[in-house]
Scaffold this motif. Sequence first.
Motif, PDB file in Angstrom:
ATOM      1  N   ASP A  87       2.293  76.606  88.329  1.00  0.00           N
ATOM      2  CA  ASP A  87       2.626  75.777  87.175  1.00  0.00           C
ATOM      3  C   ASP A  87       1.396  75.042  86.651  1.00  0.00           C
ATOM      4  O   ASP A  87       1.194  74.944  85.439  1.00  0.00           O
ATOM      5  N   GLU A  88       0.555  74.563  87.568  1.00  0.00           N
ATOM      6  CA  GLU A  88      -0.683  73.881  87.164  1.00  0.00           C
ATOM      7  C   GLU A  88      -1.631  74.849  86.447  1.00  0.00           C
ATOM      8  O   GLU A  88      -2.245  74.494  85.444  1.00  0.00           O
ATOM      9  N   LEU A  89      -1.754  76.082  86.979  1.00  0.00           N
ATOM     10  CA  LEU A  89      -2.620  77.083  86.346  1.00  0.00           C
ATOM     11  C   LEU A  89      -2.186  77.382  84.929  1.00  0.00           C
ATOM     12  O   LEU A  89      -2.999  77.430  84.002  1.00  0.00           O
ATOM     13  N   VAL A  90      -0.891  77.607  84.754  1.00  0.00           N
ATOM     14  CA  VAL A  90      -0.358  77.948  83.432  1.00  0.00           C
ATOM     15  C   VAL A  90      -0.589  76.810  82.448  1.00  0.00           C
ATOM     16  O   VAL A  90      -0.979  77.044  81.304  1.00  0.00           O
ATOM     17  N   LEU A  91      -0.386  75.584  82.891  1.00  0.00           N
ATOM     18  CA  LEU A  91      -0.615  74.432  82.009  1.00  0.00           C
ATOM     19  C   LEU A  91      -2.095  74.265  81.677  1.00  0.00           C
ATOM     20  O   LEU A  91      -2.461  73.962  80.548  1.00  0.00           O
ATOM     21  N   ALA A  92      -2.960  74.484  82.671  1.00  0.00           N
ATOM     22  CA  ALA A  92      -4.396  74.281  82.472  1.00  0.00           C
ATOM     23  C   ALA A  92      -5.040  75.393  81.658  1.00  0.00           C
ATOM     24  O   ALA A  92      -5.951  75.133  80.861  1.00  0.00           O
ATOM     25  N   GLU A  93      -4.585  76.636  81.851  1.00  0.00           N
ATOM     26  CA  GLU A  93      -5.229  77.769  81.180  1.00  0.00           C
ATOM     27  C   GLU A  93      -4.184  78.776  80.685  1.00  0.00           C
ATOM     28  O   GLU A  93      -4.112  79.894  81.186  1.00  0.00           O
ATOM     29  N   PRO A  94      -3.404  78.398  79.685  1.00  0.00           N
ATOM     30  CA  PRO A  94      -2.340  79.286  79.208  1.00  0.00           C
ATOM     31  C   PRO A  94      -2.851  80.591  78.583  1.00  0.00           C
ATOM     32  O   PRO A  94      -2.098  81.560  78.503  1.00  0.00           O
ATOM     33  N   ALA A  95      -4.099  80.645  78.181  1.00  0.00           N
ATOM     34  CA  ALA A  95      -4.644  81.890  77.649  1.00  0.00           C
ATOM     35  C   ALA A  95      -4.869  82.915  78.765  1.00  0.00           C
ATOM     36  O   ALA A  95      -4.863  84.117  78.519  1.00  0.00           O
ATOM     37  N   LYS A  96      -5.052  82.432  79.992  1.00  0.00           N
ATOM     38  CA  LYS A  96      -5.288  83.320  81.139  1.00  0.00           C
ATOM     39  C   LYS A  96      -4.017  83.608  81.924  1.00  0.00           C
ATOM     40  O   LYS A  96      -3.814  84.722  82.390  1.00  0.00           O
ATOM     41  N   PHE A  97      -3.196  82.583  82.133  1.00  0.00           N
ATOM     42  CA  PHE A  97      -2.074  82.696  83.066  1.00  0.00           C
ATOM     43  C   PHE A  97      -0.742  82.457  82.375  1.00  0.00           C
ATOM     44  O   PHE A  97      -0.641  81.607  81.499  1.00  0.00           O
ATOM     45  N   TRP A  98       0.290  83.181  82.779  1.00  0.00           N
ATOM     46  CA  TRP A  98       1.641  82.929  82.305  1.00  0.00           C
ATOM     47  C   TRP A  98       2.637  83.420  83.342  1.00  0.00           C
ATOM     48  O   TRP A  98       2.280  84.146  84.269  1.00  0.00           O
ATOM     49  N   ILE A  99       3.866  82.983  83.178  1.00  0.00           N
ATOM     50  CA  ILE A  99       4.940  83.354  84.104  1.00  0.00           C
ATOM     51  C   ILE A  99       5.925  84.244  83.355  1.00  0.00           C
ATOM     52  O   ILE A  99       6.480  83.839  82.332  1.00  0.00           O
ATOM     53  N   ALA A 100       6.113  85.443  83.860  1.00  0.00           N
ATOM     54  CA  ALA A 100       7.098  86.353  83.265  1.00  0.00           C
ATOM     55  C   ALA A 100       8.496  85.814  83.578  1.00  0.00           C
ATOM     56  O   ALA A 100       8.740  85.297  84.676  1.00  0.00           O
ATOM     57  N   ASP A 101       9.387  85.916  82.620  1.00  0.00           N
ATOM     58  CA  ASP A 101      10.743  85.371  82.786  1.00  0.00           C
ATOM     59  C   ASP A 101      11.404  85.845  84.072  1.00  0.00           C
ATOM     60  O   ASP A 101      11.980  85.047  84.808  1.00  0.00           O
ATOM     61  N   HIS A 102      11.317  87.136  84.368  1.00  0.00           N
ATOM     62  CA  HIS A 102      11.992  87.668  85.549  1.00  0.00           C
ATOM     63  C   HIS A 102      11.299  87.291  86.867  1.00  0.00           C
ATOM     64  O   HIS A 102      11.824  87.550  87.932  1.00  0.00           O
ATOM     65  N   GLU A 103      10.134  86.671  86.791  1.00  0.00           N
ATOM     66  CA  GLU A 103       9.421  86.238  87.997  1.00  0.00           C
ATOM     67  C   GLU A 103       9.429  84.723  88.159  1.00  0.00           C
ATOM     68  O   GLU A 103       8.839  84.193  89.093  1.00  0.00           O
ATOM     69  N   ALA A 104      10.117  84.007  87.284  1.00  0.00           N
ATOM     70  CA  ALA A 104      10.096  82.541  87.302  1.00  0.00           C
ATOM     71  C   ALA A 104      10.584  81.956  88.618  1.00  0.00           C
ATOM     72  O   ALA A 104      10.097  80.921  89.053  1.00  0.00           O
ATOM     73  N   ALA A 105      11.519  82.621  89.270  1.00  0.00           N
ATOM     74  CA  ALA A 105      12.071  82.104  90.526  1.00  0.00           C
ATOM     75  C   ALA A 105      11.206  82.464  91.731  1.00  0.00           C
ATOM     76  O   ALA A 105      11.463  82.002  92.844  1.00  0.00           O
ATOM     77  N   PHE A 106      10.175  83.254  91.510  1.00  0.00           N
ATOM     78  CA  PHE A 106       9.341  83.733  92.609  1.00  0.00           C
ATOM     79  C   PHE A 106       7.925  83.168  92.503  1.00  0.00           C
ATOM     80  O   PHE A 106       7.518  82.703  91.453  1.00  0.00           O
ATOM     81  N   ALA A 107       7.186  83.252  93.576  1.00  0.00           N
ATOM     82  CA  ALA A 107       5.824  82.706  93.621  1.00  0.00           C
ATOM     83  C   ALA A 107       4.811  83.747  93.133  1.00  0.00           C
ATOM     84  O   ALA A 107       3.963  84.229  93.881  1.00  0.00           O
ATOM     85  N   TRP A 108       4.922  84.110  91.838  1.00  0.00           N
ATOM     86  CA  TRP A 108       4.021  85.060  91.194  1.00  0.00           C
ATOM     87  C   TRP A 108       3.561  84.488  89.863  1.00  0.00           C
ATOM     88  O   TRP A 108       4.284  83.730  89.229  1.00  0.00           O
ATOM     89  N   VAL A 109       2.364  84.875  89.465  1.00  0.00           N
ATOM     90  CA  VAL A 109       1.831  84.492  88.155  1.00  0.00           C
ATOM     91  C   VAL A 109       1.167  85.721  87.548  1.00  0.00           C
ATOM     92  O   VAL A 109       0.644  86.574  88.271  1.00  0.00           O
ATOM     93  N   ARG A 110       1.198  85.815  86.231  1.00  0.00           N
ATOM     94  CA  ARG A 110       0.526  86.898  85.506  1.00  0.00           C
ATOM     95  C   ARG A 110      -0.849  86.415  85.071  1.00  0.00           C
ATOM     96  O   ARG A 110      -1.024  85.250  84.713  1.00  0.00           O
ATOM     97  N   VAL A 111      -1.792  87.351  85.044  1.00  0.00           N
ATOM     98  CA  VAL A 111      -3.173  87.051  84.676  1.00  0.00           C
ATOM     99  C   VAL A 111      -3.621  88.065  83.626  1.00  0.00           C
ATOM    100  O   VAL A 111      -3.582  89.266  83.870  1.00  0.00           O
ATOM    101  N   ARG A 112      -4.039  87.576  82.460  1.00  0.00           N
ATOM    102  CA  ARG A 112      -4.558  88.461  81.412  1.00  0.00           C
ATOM    103  C   ARG A 112      -5.993  88.853  81.759  1.00  0.00           C
ATOM    104  O   ARG A 112      -6.885  87.997  81.795  1.00  0.00           O
ATOM    105  N   LEU A 113      -6.221  90.131  81.999  1.00  0.00           N
ATOM    106  CA  LEU A 113      -7.556  90.589  82.386  1.00  0.00           C
ATOM    107  C   LEU A 113      -8.597  90.243  81.330  1.00  0.00           C
ATOM    108  O   LEU A 113      -9.695  89.797  81.662  1.00  0.00           O
ATOM    109  N   ALA A 114      -8.272  90.411  80.059  1.00  0.00           N
ATOM    110  CA  ALA A 114      -9.234  90.159  78.980  1.00  0.00           C
ATOM    111  C   ALA A 114      -9.655  88.694  78.897  1.00  0.00           C
ATOM    112  O   ALA A 114     -10.702  88.383  78.338  1.00  0.00           O
ATOM    113  N   ALA A 115      -8.872  87.794  79.457  1.00  0.00           N
ATOM    114  CA  ALA A 115      -9.177  86.367  79.378  1.00  0.00           C
ATOM    115  C   ALA A 115     -10.032  85.878  80.550  1.00  0.00           C
ATOM    116  O   ALA A 115     -10.520  84.750  80.528  1.00  0.00           O
ATOM    117  N   LEU A 116     -10.209  86.719  81.561  1.00  0.00           N
ATOM    118  CA  LEU A 116     -10.988  86.290  82.727  1.00  0.00           C
ATOM    119  C   LEU A 116     -12.476  86.212  82.391  1.00  0.00           C
ATOM    120  O   LEU A 116     -12.976  86.956  81.545  1.00  0.00           O
TER     121      LEU A 116
END
Length: 129
Positions: free
Chosen positions: A66-95
């Motif tokens: 949650d902290e990552l997504v708030l701090a860097e929303p261009a890089k990280f986001w949470i897919a709806d179907h993964e919200a209940a799990f300890a996973w985060v999405r990372v945009r490769l182009a934003a790294l």
Amino acid sequence: MTAPSASASHTAPTSEDARAIALGLPETTEKEAWSMPTFRVAGKMFATMPEEETSIAVRCPKEERDELVLAEPAKFWIADHEAAFAWVRVRLAALDDLDELRAILTDSWRQAATPSLLERHPELRAPGV
């Protein structure tokens, strides 16, 4: 002649970079699941490549996620179907670079690896551990 700007020389990591880094981690295997590549250690998934391989999904404790997504929303986001799990999405182009990708994948690998595997690879321990 002027030097190229930092953004002009920025080359975003690719799905092939992610695959090479993941498979370079000890005892990692690649397996197709849900029509996408997944990467596993000791039978546990630690990364997937959804979205036509333009991003990766990695393990991440919910409070950190949650902290990552708030701090860097261009890089990280949470897919709806993964919200209940300890996973985060990372945009490769934003790294920033391969080092950032390597750190993210290694951290996810650590969360899935067995204690004995972590013990055999002290070079992959989390900083400060």
